[in-house]
Scaffold this active site. Structure first.
Site, PDB file in Angstrom:
ATOM      1  N   UNK A  16      53.758  40.762  58.950  1.00 42.20           N
ATOM      2  CA  UNK A  16      54.616  39.936  58.107  1.00 42.20           C
ATOM      3  C   UNK A  16      55.836  39.409  58.845  1.00 42.20           C
ATOM      4  O   UNK A  16      56.544  38.543  58.330  1.00 42.20           O
ATOM      5  CB  UNK A  16      55.044  40.732  56.867  1.00 42.20           C
ATOM      6  N   THR A  46      61.342  32.615  40.741  1.00 40.87           N
ATOM      7  CA  THR A  46      62.086  33.827  41.119  1.00 40.87           C
ATOM      8  C   THR A  46      61.470  34.529  42.322  1.00 40.87           C
ATOM      9  O   THR A  46      61.778  35.691  42.576  1.00 40.87           O
ATOM     10  CB  THR A  46      62.166  34.814  39.935  1.00 40.87           C
ATOM     11  OG1 THR A  46      60.841  35.223  39.559  1.00 40.87           O
ATOM     12  CG2 THR A  46      62.863  34.186  38.740  1.00 40.87           C
ATOM     13  N   ALA A  47      60.631  33.805  43.076  1.00 44.01           N
ATOM     14  CA  ALA A  47      59.991  34.375  44.273  1.00 44.01           C
ATOM     15  C   ALA A  47      59.296  35.690  43.955  1.00 44.01           C
ATOM     16  O   ALA A  47      59.402  36.665  44.703  1.00 44.01           O
ATOM     17  CB  ALA A  47      61.011  34.561  45.389  1.00 44.01           C
ATOM     18  N   ASP A  48      58.584  35.717  42.834  1.00 46.81           N
ATOM     19  CA  ASP A  48      57.879  36.939  42.440  1.00 46.81           C
ATOM     20  C   ASP A  48      56.671  37.157  43.348  1.00 46.81           C
ATOM     21  O   ASP A  48      56.324  36.319  44.175  1.00 46.81           O
ATOM     22  CB  ASP A  48      57.456  36.868  40.971  1.00 46.81           C
ATOM     23  CG  ASP A  48      57.623  38.193  40.263  1.00 46.81           C
ATOM     24  OD1 ASP A  48      57.370  39.240  40.905  1.00 46.81           O
ATOM     25  OD2 ASP A  48      58.009  38.211  39.081  1.00 46.81           O
ATOM     26  N   ASP A  66      47.794  36.132  50.855  1.00 51.05           N
ATOM     27  CA  ASP A  66      48.604  36.672  51.948  1.00 51.05           C
ATOM     28  C   ASP A  66      47.784  36.671  53.231  1.00 51.05           C
ATOM     29  O   ASP A  66      46.647  37.142  53.243  1.00 51.05           O
ATOM     30  CB  ASP A  66      49.073  38.091  51.627  1.00 51.05           C
ATOM     31  CG  ASP A  66      50.503  38.325  52.070  1.00 51.05           C
ATOM     32  OD1 ASP A  66      50.814  37.980  53.232  1.00 51.05           O
ATOM     33  OD2 ASP A  66      51.304  38.836  51.280  1.00 51.05           O
ATOM     34  N   ASP A  89      50.368  42.628  46.087  1.00 48.76           N
ATOM     35  CA  ASP A  89      51.062  41.715  45.181  1.00 48.76           C
ATOM     36  C   ASP A  89      50.538  41.830  43.752  1.00 48.76           C
ATOM     37  O   ASP A  89      51.306  41.737  42.789  1.00 48.76           O
ATOM     38  CB  ASP A  89      50.907  40.273  45.672  1.00 48.76           C
ATOM     39  CG  ASP A  89      51.683  39.998  46.942  1.00 48.76           C
ATOM     40  OD1 ASP A  89      52.707  40.669  47.159  1.00 48.76           O
ATOM     41  OD2 ASP A  89      51.269  39.115  47.707  1.00 48.76           O
ATOM     42  N   GLY A 137      34.910  33.128  51.107  1.00 50.17           N
ATOM     43  CA  GLY A 137      36.010  32.962  52.040  1.00 50.17           C
ATOM     44  C   GLY A 137      35.950  31.639  52.763  1.00 50.17           C
ATOM     45  O   GLY A 137      35.132  30.762  52.451  1.00 50.17           O
ATOM     46  N   ASP A 225      57.106  44.370  45.646  1.00 46.93           N
ATOM     47  CA  ASP A 225      56.692  45.122  46.829  1.00 46.93           C
ATOM     48  C   ASP A 225      57.529  44.654  48.020  1.00 46.93           C
ATOM     49  O   ASP A 225      57.961  43.510  48.097  1.00 46.93           O
ATOM     50  CB  ASP A 225      55.188  45.024  47.096  1.00 46.93           C
ATOM     51  CG  ASP A 225      54.701  43.637  47.443  1.00 46.93           C
ATOM     52  OD1 ASP A 225      55.406  42.659  47.139  1.00 46.93           O
ATOM     53  OD2 ASP A 225      53.602  43.520  48.008  1.00 46.93           O
TER      54      ASP A 225
END
Length: 345
Positions: A16, A46-48, A66, A89, A137, A225
């Site tokens: 990350u 709110t950038a949840d 992600d 998440d 995918g 998280d």
């Protein structure tokens, strides 16, 4: 065969820590038009941790994606960590992951197909552990290896746990120690002690499923998280979204044993300093240049949950976590809004 391949040597930044910094990301998103859809229960405002979209009476989708670069050298382990990171998440929102799709960026000229097979096997095993089904995918041939997943979960709209609903008087609980970004930087430099590497891998491959289940049992006010923006960055998001101040007690915040030794050796990811520089105006701390603060800004991959719980709920959570062998420590409390979003004492 995958022996002898050092995945971390093929990327500029690990895990990350390779994400865009918070300053650049906020600027890029500042002109986004807010969606006008009554069924969008949680959007990007709110950038949840994930979006939530109602699809029927009593049922909503939890959607997230992600993608990370390698932060360990073993392909299978990298795949497992990447999947745990993506699943987190959904767990943080209180959802149950049901399906996932692989997202692969692979340097086919630099790595054999056996490496990709091992990565996908690790990701698939993590999905199975979470009870989610892999449905497909997409791949892109790229100069730098990246792997992640788009994950969809289910949730009752009445049980969504957001990051912007912390309440003054709540206690703050963290469910994993910090320092994985620093350890990953040391792995990339071939300077990580084997025992510390193994411990970091143990935490990063651990799903947040049990902690999230306990969160729902105890009734958390808010949850997020801890990932790429570090503990302080995600705490700032909680504070600003809820209009409160989060106080963190530095001596109570858990850090992996051996991490401060790596900090002393200068093995700190650039993302850690980026986080510190961006969030410094919103943080009250004894000394912003204190090295002890660096793990609090460290970009985590597959980090733990930061929970905001009422005092009684926090007590139940900590007691039940102890009974079940889950890691959980109280690291602070929620205060009425003050001069800073996060106060470190």
């Amino acid at each position: 065969m995958t022996e002898g391949i050092k995945l971390t040597s093929l990327v500029k930044a690990a895990g990350u820590a390779a994400k865009l910094g918070p300053a650049g990301l906020e600027q890029a998103l500042s002109d986004m038009v807010r969606e006008d859809d009554p069924n969008l229960l949680v959007g990007p405002e709110t950038a949840d941790d994930a979006g939530v979209y109602r699809i029927g009476e009593g049922l909503a989708l939890v959607e997230t994606v992600d993608i990370i670069t390698p932060l360990v050298d073993d392909p299978y382990t990298f795949g497992r960590i990447a999947a745990a990171n993506a699943l987190s998440d959904v767990f943080a929102m209180g959802g149950r992951p049901v399906t996932a799709m692989n997202l692969v960026f692979f340097p086919a000229c630099a790595l054999p197909g056996s490496v990709l097979s091992a990565i996908l096997a690790g990701g698939h095993d993590a999905l199975r552990e979470a009870g989610a089904c892999l449905v497909g995918g997409h791949t892109v041939e790229d100069d730098e290896l990246k792997y992640g997943l788009a994950v969809t979960g289910l949730i009752s709209p009445s049980r969504v746990v957001r990051n912007a609903t912390a309440r003054a008087g709540d206690r703050l609980v963290l469910t994993k120690p910090l320092g994985t970004g620093i350890v990953s930087t040391a792995i990339k430099a071939d300077m990580a002690p084997a025992a510390l590497t193994a411990e970091a891998v143990r935490w990063m491959t651990m799903l947040n499923a049990e902690a999230a289940g306990l969160m729902l049992e105890c009734g958390a006010s808010a949850c997020t998280d801890v990932t790429g923006f570090g503990l302080v960055g995600h705490a700032c998001e909680v504070a600003r979204g809820a209009g409160v101040t989060l106080r963190l007690h530095l001596e109570q915040v858990p850090v992996l044993d051996g991490v401060m030794g790596l900090v002393a050796d200068g093995l700190v990811p650039a993302g850690c300093y980026r986080n510190r520089d961006h969030y410094a105006p919103f943080v009250g701390a004894p000394r912003s240049d204190d090295d002890r603060l660096l793990p609090l800004f460290d970009p985590q991959t597959s980090g733990g949950l930061l929970l905001s719980l009422s005092p009684s709920s926090a007590g139940r959570f900590l007691a039940a976590a102890g009974d079940r062998g889950l890691f959980a420590l109280e690291v602070g409390e929620v205060l009425p809004a003050g001069e800073c979003a996060v106060d470190i004492v």
